[in-house]
Design an enzyme around this catalytic site. Structure first.
Site, PDB file in Angstrom:
ATOM      1  N   HIS A 159       0.815  -1.213   0.000  1.00  0.00           N
ATOM      2  CA  HIS A 159       0.000   0.000   0.000  1.00  0.00           C
ATOM      3  C   HIS A 159       0.850   1.266   0.000  1.00  0.00           C
ATOM      4  O   HIS A 159       0.426   2.301  -0.492  1.00  0.00           O
ATOM      5  CB  HIS A 159      -1.016  -0.033   1.138  1.00  0.00           C
ATOM      6  CG  HIS A 159      -2.154  -0.937   0.819  1.00  0.00           C
ATOM      7  ND1 HIS A 159      -2.179  -2.251   1.214  1.00  0.00           N
ATOM      8  CD2 HIS A 159      -3.267  -0.749   0.062  1.00  0.00           C
ATOM      9  CE1 HIS A 159      -3.286  -2.817   0.738  1.00  0.00           C
ATOM     10  NE2 HIS A 159      -3.960  -1.931   0.044  1.00  0.00           N
ATOM     11  N   ARG A 173     -10.757   4.132  -1.400  1.00  0.00           N
ATOM     12  CA  ARG A 173     -10.232   3.339  -0.275  1.00  0.00           C
ATOM     13  C   ARG A 173     -10.522   4.092   1.024  1.00  0.00           C
ATOM     14  O   ARG A 173      -9.690   4.859   1.517  1.00  0.00           O
ATOM     15  CB  ARG A 173      -8.721   3.141  -0.429  1.00  0.00           C
ATOM     16  CG  ARG A 173      -8.312   2.179  -1.548  1.00  0.00           C
ATOM     17  CD  ARG A 173      -6.804   1.972  -1.555  1.00  0.00           C
ATOM     18  NE  ARG A 173      -6.391   0.796  -2.284  1.00  0.00           N
ATOM     19  CZ  ARG A 173      -5.954   0.794  -3.552  1.00  0.00           C
ATOM     20  NH1 ARG A 173      -5.879   1.915  -4.224  1.00  0.00           N
ATOM     21  NH2 ARG A 173      -5.585  -0.335  -4.126  1.00  0.00           N
ATOM     22  N   ARG A 187     -15.569   1.848  -0.956  1.00  0.00           N
ATOM     23  CA  ARG A 187     -15.290   0.549  -0.339  1.00  0.00           C
ATOM     24  C   ARG A 187     -15.311   0.712   1.171  1.00  0.00           C
ATOM     25  O   ARG A 187     -14.724   1.668   1.699  1.00  0.00           O
ATOM     26  CB  ARG A 187     -13.920   0.054  -0.806  1.00  0.00           C
ATOM     27  CG  ARG A 187     -13.591  -1.303  -0.226  1.00  0.00           C
ATOM     28  CD  ARG A 187     -12.324  -1.857  -0.790  1.00  0.00           C
ATOM     29  NE  ARG A 187     -11.151  -1.162  -0.272  1.00  0.00           N
ATOM     30  CZ  ARG A 187      -9.909  -1.486  -0.608  1.00  0.00           C
ATOM     31  NH1 ARG A 187      -9.687  -2.439  -1.483  1.00  0.00           N
ATOM     32  NH2 ARG A 187      -8.888  -0.831  -0.099  1.00  0.00           N
ATOM     33  N   GLU A 209     -11.018 -10.913  -4.444  1.00  0.00           N
ATOM     34  CA  GLU A 209      -9.574 -10.795  -4.232  1.00  0.00           C
ATOM     35  C   GLU A 209      -9.025 -11.950  -3.395  1.00  0.00           C
ATOM     36  O   GLU A 209      -7.853 -11.982  -3.048  1.00  0.00           O
ATOM     37  CB  GLU A 209      -9.227  -9.447  -3.609  1.00  0.00           C
ATOM     38  CG  GLU A 209     -10.052  -9.061  -2.404  1.00  0.00           C
ATOM     39  CD  GLU A 209      -9.742  -7.655  -1.892  1.00  0.00           C
ATOM     40  OE1 GLU A 209      -8.745  -7.059  -2.291  1.00  0.00           O
ATOM     41  OE2 GLU A 209     -10.529  -7.164  -1.062  1.00  0.00           O
ATOM     42  N   ASN A 221      -4.367  -7.131  -6.721  1.00  0.00           N
ATOM     43  CA  ASN A 221      -3.222  -7.069  -5.800  1.00  0.00           C
ATOM     44  C   ASN A 221      -3.299  -8.185  -4.770  1.00  0.00           C
ATOM     45  O   ASN A 221      -2.337  -8.908  -4.526  1.00  0.00           O
ATOM     46  CB  ASN A 221      -3.183  -5.728  -5.058  1.00  0.00           C
ATOM     47  CG  ASN A 221      -3.265  -4.560  -5.995  1.00  0.00           C
ATOM     48  OD1 ASN A 221      -2.894  -4.677  -7.152  1.00  0.00           O
ATOM     49  ND2 ASN A 221      -3.763  -3.433  -5.523  1.00  0.00           N
ATOM     50  N   ASP A 222      -4.479  -8.307  -4.169  1.00  0.00           N
ATOM     51  CA  ASP A 222      -4.631  -9.364  -3.172  1.00  0.00           C
ATOM     52  C   ASP A 222      -4.854 -10.717  -3.822  1.00  0.00           C
ATOM     53  O   ASP A 222      -4.420 -11.734  -3.294  1.00  0.00           O
ATOM     54  CB  ASP A 222      -5.797  -9.030  -2.220  1.00  0.00           C
ATOM     55  CG  ASP A 222      -5.348  -8.055  -1.150  1.00  0.00           C
ATOM     56  OD1 ASP A 222      -4.247  -8.250  -0.603  1.00  0.00           O
ATOM     57  OD2 ASP A 222      -6.076  -7.092  -0.879  1.00  0.00           O
ATOM     58  N   ARG A 270       2.517  -9.323  -0.434  1.00  0.00           N
ATOM     59  CA  ARG A 270       2.720  -8.256  -1.422  1.00  0.00           C
ATOM     60  C   ARG A 270       3.594  -7.128  -0.903  1.00  0.00           C
ATOM     61  O   ARG A 270       4.089  -6.302  -1.681  1.00  0.00           O
ATOM     62  CB  ARG A 270       1.361  -7.710  -1.887  1.00  0.00           C
ATOM     63  CG  ARG A 270       0.526  -7.148  -0.767  1.00  0.00           C
ATOM     64  CD  ARG A 270      -0.904  -6.920  -1.211  1.00  0.00           C
ATOM     65  NE  ARG A 270      -1.140  -5.558  -1.639  1.00  0.00           N
ATOM     66  CZ  ARG A 270      -2.343  -5.005  -1.744  1.00  0.00           C
ATOM     67  NH1 ARG A 270      -3.426  -5.717  -1.489  1.00  0.00           N
ATOM     68  NH2 ARG A 270      -2.480  -3.767  -2.130  1.00  0.00           N
ATOM     69  N   CYS A 311      -9.884  -3.363 -10.189  1.00  0.00           N
ATOM     70  CA  CYS A 311      -9.412  -2.145  -9.527  1.00  0.00           C
ATOM     71  C   CYS A 311      -8.026  -2.338  -8.899  1.00  0.00           C
ATOM     72  O   CYS A 311      -7.517  -1.441  -8.239  1.00  0.00           O
ATOM     73  CB  CYS A 311     -10.412  -1.644  -8.495  1.00  0.00           C
ATOM     74  SG  CYS A 311     -10.653  -2.807  -7.144  1.00  0.00           S
TER      75      CYS A 311
HETATM   76  C1  PEP Z   1      -6.562  -5.147  -4.493  1.00  0.00           C
HETATM   77  O1  PEP Z   1      -6.342  -5.949  -3.595  1.00  0.00           O
HETATM   78  O2  PEP Z   1      -6.256  -5.356  -5.690  1.00  0.00           O
HETATM   79  C2  PEP Z   1      -7.208  -3.856  -4.202  1.00  0.00           C
HETATM   80  C3  PEP Z   1      -7.598  -3.047  -5.154  1.00  0.00           C
HETATM   81  O3  PEP Z   1      -7.344  -3.490  -2.895  1.00  0.00           O
HETATM   82  P1  PEP Z   1      -6.113  -3.029  -1.964  1.00  0.00           P
HETATM   83  O4  PEP Z   1      -4.933  -2.808  -2.882  1.00  0.00           O
HETATM   84  O5  PEP Z   1      -6.523  -1.796  -1.270  1.00  0.00           O
HETATM   85  O6  PEP Z   1      -5.925  -4.193  -1.070  1.00  0.00           O
HETATM   86 MG    MG Z   2      -7.281  -5.711  -1.682  1.00  0.00          MG
END
Ligand code: PEP
Ligand code: MG
Length: 599
Positions: free
Chosen positions: A205, A312, A349, A452, A475-476, A486, A523
């Site tokens: 993040h 977010r 979210r 995710e 991402n997750d 990550r 996203c």
């Molecule tokens: C993701 O996990 O891809 C996502 C968009 O949420 P975050 O990056 O805030 O976990």
């Molecule tokens: Mg996520």
């Protein structure tokens, strides 16, 4: 002294080239205000520094005087050491110089000098002397606190003023061991034109927020904050993840050239702002923005986003000394974003607290070593919300109330169990009832799930029955599919979006959602990375959500792509188990160089 040129390799996070002087910031001091002062304020800032020194001298002398008779003798000696450090010219004298010559505000000047001295202590042979670094840090901490109490502390200028370099000619690059995501956020519109951190993965993040600042950044550069010294010249190559310390004149010239090129490219891309995103074969594509704060909505509109695909909301909850934001405060924030988008959809979210986004100010290292063993697998996102039902309903009410001011969608992060879906929908129903009972207006909002966690992707039809739309958090999804943290640079090389298991899950999710007639979007960071645009279009994706700064280059890709052609190549891509072959396939078959040149 002339220092050797050194290259440090890390992970590219945010594109472009930044060239400037290094400002080393300790992780614990990123909340120190960094701004430039003008000539007229120099003496006042020096005065604040002096006042802080005198106040701390008073404090220390009082402490010494009031030491109880039974206190160990070392304590008095320690206070003497602190007093000596406080009055040493290498601290206050040199700090004054940062104020005079660089026009740093007093707090910044003091922390800059602390970093210089800390480095000198680290390099001392003698154990006793080396350990005095901790004493120096305590003295500086006291001075910073004294400044925060004293006059002039509230004079931090607005960010627009802060970006002006009164110090003259040089842009500044922030170098730190790590920066927590919420701390990173405070550098929006700050004096820094580039970032380097030692830790972090590409989709941590911290990296995500750095990307949203739209300035070149490299994370996971391991030793960078140890190798780079205060005030060194640094080049950040954000395209390739390279940091060059004290570059030679030839290298510098080359990078200045590339910097100009990328600025020209940006200007060219900015002209696409009002062009609709349509593929060569006429497929309309929705390009949405990811935002962290309501103010980002304005930027989203300016770059031509057709809505917010991911707000977010957790950033409203982090690093707050005075407790969590209440319903009204949240409502105002959501309303501000919704109104700024002028009727375009805003997908809010619910909080995704946990993992590398703790509620309290905490560094990545603290998180790793002192807290939950596997924070990414712990009480995060919807799991946390459901464990705090009062807080959750408060947030739901705030979001529902904002729906009256535009088009709001509600998005639930990290669902994996149908029981979570049931509890979430029950909480929503209760929140609506509470608003109705209180006579507060709200509209019905669409409810969506983040896909995710692989479990949700694998049994998607079960989830689709309960939701109006889904948004894929790549991402997750990558993190949990491949069991790769990550945020951990040590395993960053295994974080592979091209892994067939990952591509398969994404392709299936898009396909199943579309056949169920549900809106589907991506996203995660893949949506804003032009390398994946053709692949995602080929999978049938027509809605992408990303940082505002990435919209123009993704739009350019969309305009150059034939979605049908991409779809026809997909089976081969999904079946390939050779990463080299996959990348060749994408390069040579999906991208049509002749068409690319035409747009
Ligand atoms: C993701 O996990 O891809 C996502 C968009 O949420 P975050 O990056 O805030 O976990
Ligand atoms: Mg996520």
């Amino acid at each position: 002294m002339l220092r050797m040129s050194i290259q440090v390799f890390g992970l590219p996070v945010s594109r472009g080239v930044a060239i400037g002087r290094a400002v080393l910031v300790a992780s614990s001091r990123v909340d120190v205000a960094h701004y430039f002062i003008d000539d007229a304020r120099v003496e006042a800032e020096v005065g604040r520094l002096r006042a802080a020194r005198d106040a701390v001298a008073g404090e220390l002398s009082l402490l010494k005087r009031d030491l109880p008779a039974e206190a160990p003798a070392e304590l008095a000696a320690l206070l003497d050491v602190h007093l000596m450090l406080l009055h040493d010219d290498s601290l206050t004298g040199a700090t004054k110089q940062w104020i005079h010559e660089r026009h740093y505000n007093a707090e910044w000047a003091l922390s800059a000098q602390l970093e210089v001295l800390a480095r000198q202590f680290d390099e001392m042979e003698d154990d006793y002397l080396r350990e005095r670094k901790a004493d120096l840090e305590q003295v500086v901490e006291r001075m910073l606190r004294a400044m925060a109490r004293g006059p002039g502390a509230s004079l931090v200028p607005a960010p627009t003023v802060a970006t002006k370099d009164f110090g003259g000619e040089h842009p500044l690059i922030l170098v730190a061991n790590d920066i927590a995501p919420a701390d990173m956020l405070q550098f929006k519109g700050s004096v820094f034109t580039g970032f380097v951190t030692d830790v972090g993965g590409r989709t941590s993040h911290t990296a995500i927020v750095a990307r949203s600042l739209d300035i070149p950044a490299v994370v996971g550069a391991r030793e960078a904050s140890r190798i780079i010294r205060q005030d060194d010249w640094v080049v950040i190559d954000g395209d390739n993840g390279i940091v060059i310390v004290n570059p030679s004149p030839i290298v510098l010239e080359e990078y200045r050239f590339r910097q100009r090129q990328s600025e020209l490219e940006r200007e060219r891309l900015a002209r696409l702002r009002h062009t609709p995103a349509v593929t060569l074969d006429g497929e309309r594509v929705e390009l949405l923005a990811n935002i962290e704060l309501p103010v980002d909505a304005k930027t989203a509109l300016e770059v031509g986003a057709v809505g917010v695909g991911l707000f977010r909301s957790e950033f409203l909850f982090m690093n707050r000394d005075g407790g969590l934001p209440g319903e009204d405060e949240q409502f105002e924030a959501y309303r501000a974003a919704v109104e700024a988008m002028n009727g375009l959809p805003v997908t809010i979210r619910t909080v995704d607290i946990g993992a590398d986004k703790p509620l309290d100010r905490m560094s990545v290292n603290e998180l790793r070593h002192e807290h939950a063993l596997n924070p990414a697998l712990g009480l995060r996102a919807i799991r946390w919300s459901l464990s705090e039902p009062g807080m959750f309903r408060q947030q739901l009410r705030a979001i529902l109330r904002a729906s009256v001011y535009g088009k709001v969608r509600l998005l639930i992060p990290m669902v994996a169990h149908l029981s979570e879906v049931r509890h979430t929908l029950e909480a929503l129903a209760r929140a609506k009832q509470q608003l109705t009972d209180a006579g507060r207006p709200f509209l019905d909002v669409e409810v969506g799930a983040m896909i995710e966690i692989p479990a949700a992707a694998l049994v998607l039809p079960m989830f689709l029955r309960h939701f109006d739309f889904v948004s894929i958090g790549t991402n997750d999804l990558i993190q949990y599919t491949l069991a790769i943290d990550r945020a951990d640079e040590a395993v960053a090389h295994l974080y592979d979006p091209w892994h067939p298991a990952v591509l398969g899950l994404i392709a299936n999710t898009i396909e199943q959602a579309r056949s169920a007639g549900k809106h589907v979007s991506v996203c995660g960071e893949m949506a804003g990375d032009p390398v994946f645009t053709e692949v995602l279009l080929g999978m049938g994706l027509r809605s992408f959500s990303m940082h505002p700064a990435q919209i123009a280059s993704i739009k350019q890709r969309v305009l150059r792509t034939d979605a049908r052609r991409c779809a026809s190549m997909l089976p081969e891509l999904l079946q390939s188990d050779d990463p080299e072959q996959r990348s060749r396939l994408v390069q040579s078959r999906l991208l049509d160089p002749q068409r690319s040149a035409a747009v």
